[in-house]
Design a protein around this motif. Structure first.
Motif, PDB file in Angstrom:
ATOM      1  N   GLU A   1      35.922  42.782  41.957  1.00  0.00           N
ATOM      2  CA  GLU A   1      36.699  43.993  41.685  1.00  0.00           C
ATOM      3  C   GLU A   1      38.181  43.765  42.006  1.00  0.00           C
ATOM      4  O   GLU A   1      39.045  44.211  41.261  1.00  0.00           O
ATOM      5  N   HIS A   2      38.465  43.064  43.099  1.00  0.00           N
ATOM      6  CA  HIS A   2      39.869  42.754  43.415  1.00  0.00           C
ATOM      7  C   HIS A   2      40.490  41.916  42.300  1.00  0.00           C
ATOM      8  O   HIS A   2      41.624  42.163  41.891  1.00  0.00           O
ATOM      9  N   VAL A   3      39.749  40.926  41.835  1.00  0.00           N
ATOM     10  CA  VAL A   3      40.254  40.096  40.734  1.00  0.00           C
ATOM     11  C   VAL A   3      40.530  40.972  39.514  1.00  0.00           C
ATOM     12  O   VAL A   3      41.570  40.859  38.869  1.00  0.00           O
ATOM     13  N   ARG A   4      39.593  41.872  39.213  1.00  0.00           N
ATOM     14  CA  ARG A   4      39.769  42.759  38.065  1.00  0.00           C
ATOM     15  C   ARG A   4      40.982  43.662  38.245  1.00  0.00           C
ATOM     16  O   ARG A   4      41.785  43.841  37.321  1.00  0.00           O
ATOM     17  N   LEU A   5      41.140  44.234  39.447  1.00  0.00           N
ATOM     18  CA  LEU A   5      42.291  45.107  39.717  1.00  0.00           C
ATOM     19  C   LEU A   5      43.611  44.355  39.555  1.00  0.00           C
ATOM     20  O   LEU A   5      44.559  44.867  38.952  1.00  0.00           O
ATOM     21  N   VAL A   6      43.656  43.152  40.114  1.00  0.00           N
ATOM     22  CA  VAL A   6      44.889  42.360  40.009  1.00  0.00           C
ATOM     23  C   VAL A   6      45.152  41.997  38.554  1.00  0.00           C
ATOM     24  O   VAL A   6      46.286  42.123  38.068  1.00  0.00           O
ATOM     25  N   GLN A   7      44.120  41.586  37.839  1.00  0.00           N
ATOM     26  CA  GLN A   7      44.305  41.226  36.437  1.00  0.00           C
ATOM     27  C   GLN A   7      44.765  42.430  35.612  1.00  0.00           C
ATOM     28  O   GLN A   7      45.612  42.295  34.725  1.00  0.00           O
ATOM     29  N   THR A   8      44.250  43.610  35.924  1.00  0.00           N
ATOM     30  CA  THR A   8      44.689  44.823  35.232  1.00  0.00           C
ATOM     31  C   THR A   8      46.171  45.065  35.460  1.00  0.00           C
ATOM     32  O   THR A   8      46.901  45.433  34.532  1.00  0.00           O
ATOM     33  N   GLU A   9      46.612  44.848  36.709  1.00  0.00           N
ATOM     34  CA  GLU A   9      48.042  45.016  37.003  1.00  0.00           C
ATOM     35  C   GLU A   9      48.877  43.971  36.254  1.00  0.00           C
ATOM     36  O   GLU A   9      49.951  44.283  35.748  1.00  0.00           O
ATOM     37  N   ILE A  10      48.374  42.747  36.180  1.00  0.00           N
ATOM     38  CA  ILE A  10      49.086  41.696  35.433  1.00  0.00           C
ATOM     39  C   ILE A  10      49.185  42.084  33.954  1.00  0.00           C
ATOM     40  O   ILE A  10      50.242  41.935  33.334  1.00  0.00           O
ATOM     41  N   ASP A  11      48.104  42.613  33.409  1.00  0.00           N
ATOM     42  CA  ASP A  11      48.085  42.999  31.999  1.00  0.00           C
ATOM     43  C   ASP A  11      49.050  44.133  31.685  1.00  0.00           C
ATOM     44  O   ASP A  11      49.474  44.284  30.535  1.00  0.00           O
ATOM     45  N   LYS A  12      49.407  44.932  32.679  1.00  0.00           N
ATOM     46  CA  LYS A  12      50.357  46.028  32.477  1.00  0.00           C
ATOM     47  C   LYS A  12      51.795  45.545  32.357  1.00  0.00           C
ATOM     48  O   LYS A  12      52.664  46.284  31.874  1.00  0.00           O
TER      49      LYS A  12
ATOM     50  N   ALA B   1      48.275  36.859  44.308  1.00  0.00           N
ATOM     51  CA  ALA B   1      47.119  37.645  44.722  1.00  0.00           C
ATOM     52  C   ALA B   1      45.894  37.305  43.881  1.00  0.00           C
ATOM     53  O   ALA B   1      44.776  37.240  44.405  1.00  0.00           O
ATOM     54  N   LEU B   2      46.088  37.069  42.595  1.00  0.00           N
ATOM     55  CA  LEU B   2      44.961  36.707  41.732  1.00  0.00           C
ATOM     56  C   LEU B   2      44.318  35.407  42.215  1.00  0.00           C
ATOM     57  O   LEU B   2      43.090  35.304  42.302  1.00  0.00           O
ATOM     58  N   ALA B   3      45.134  34.441  42.564  1.00  0.00           N
ATOM     59  CA  ALA B   3      44.600  33.170  43.070  1.00  0.00           C
ATOM     60  C   ALA B   3      43.878  33.383  44.402  1.00  0.00           C
ATOM     61  O   ALA B   3      42.783  32.833  44.622  1.00  0.00           O
ATOM     62  N   MET B   4      44.450  34.178  45.289  1.00  0.00           N
ATOM     63  CA  MET B   4      43.840  34.430  46.586  1.00  0.00           C
ATOM     64  C   MET B   4      42.487  35.130  46.431  1.00  0.00           C
ATOM     65  O   MET B   4      41.494  34.746  47.054  1.00  0.00           O
ATOM     66  N   GLU B   5      42.444  36.144  45.591  1.00  0.00           N
ATOM     67  CA  GLU B   5      41.208  36.904  45.398  1.00  0.00           C
ATOM     68  C   GLU B   5      40.157  36.076  44.661  1.00  0.00           C
ATOM     69  O   GLU B   5      38.964  36.189  44.939  1.00  0.00           O
ATOM     70  N   SER B   6      40.594  35.246  43.741  1.00  0.00           N
ATOM     71  CA  SER B   6      39.653  34.346  43.045  1.00  0.00           C
ATOM     72  C   SER B   6      39.038  33.363  44.031  1.00  0.00           C
ATOM     73  O   SER B   6      37.838  33.067  43.957  1.00  0.00           O
TER      74      SER B   6
END
Length: 156
Positions: free
Chosen positions: A144-155, A108-113
């Motif tokens: 914002e999608h990238v940020r949301l996905v990255q936040t989930e990855i960081d968790k 998802a991070l790649a797709m949103e990026s």
């Protein structure tokens, strides 16, 4: 690979029509991933893809409403089957049937990026200030999608 265009030749309606289709494709891709992985992926991964599909649908509806405000029911000059492939996974063949949440988030991070970069790249071609504002807003939404996905990855 998606369709290649001379962006400088497009008008406001073209940009909005393409943005609608990009969001439709993004929603479709997330739903395809859910369908393909429903029996093997983790429930967290499937839930995440579902949330992303809903976000893409919301963007599509917002763009459609703006297009209707600006252009009424004027038909699009582009068929809705044209493959833009903006938010497609880089390699569908690498979709892991046993995808866990970490792998789903990476995809998802790649797709949103990709979507963020797409909107960032086409902004300069908008000749209409309203369309430029819409494209800037879409890029911000993808940020914002990238940020949301990255936040989930960081968790994880």
């Amino acid at each position: 690979m998606g369709l290649q265009l001379d962006w400088s030749m497009l008008d406001a309606m073209d940009f909005l029509d393409m943005a609608v289709q990009v969001e439709v494709e993004a929603e479709d891709h997330y739903n395809e991933l859910i369908t393909w992985l429903k029996d093997t992926a983790s429930p967290d991964a499937l839930e995440f893809f579902q949330k992303m599909a809903v976000r893409e649908a919301r963007h599509r509806d917002q763009i459609k409403a703006k297009r209707a405000d600006l252009f009424g029911d004027t038909p699009s000059r582009y068929p809705d089957w044209v493959p833009w492939e903006v938010e497609a996974p880089e390699e569908w063949k690498h979709v892991d049937p046993a995808m866990d949440l970490a792998k789903a988030l990476e995809m998802a991070l790649a797709m949103e990026s990709n979507a963020r970069d797409y909107y960032a790249g086409v902004i300069e071609y908008a000749r209409d200030t309203q369309v430029e504002e819409i494209l800037v807003g879409l890029k911000a939404a993808e940020d914002e999608h990238v940020r949301l996905v990255q936040t989930e990855i960081d968790k994880l």
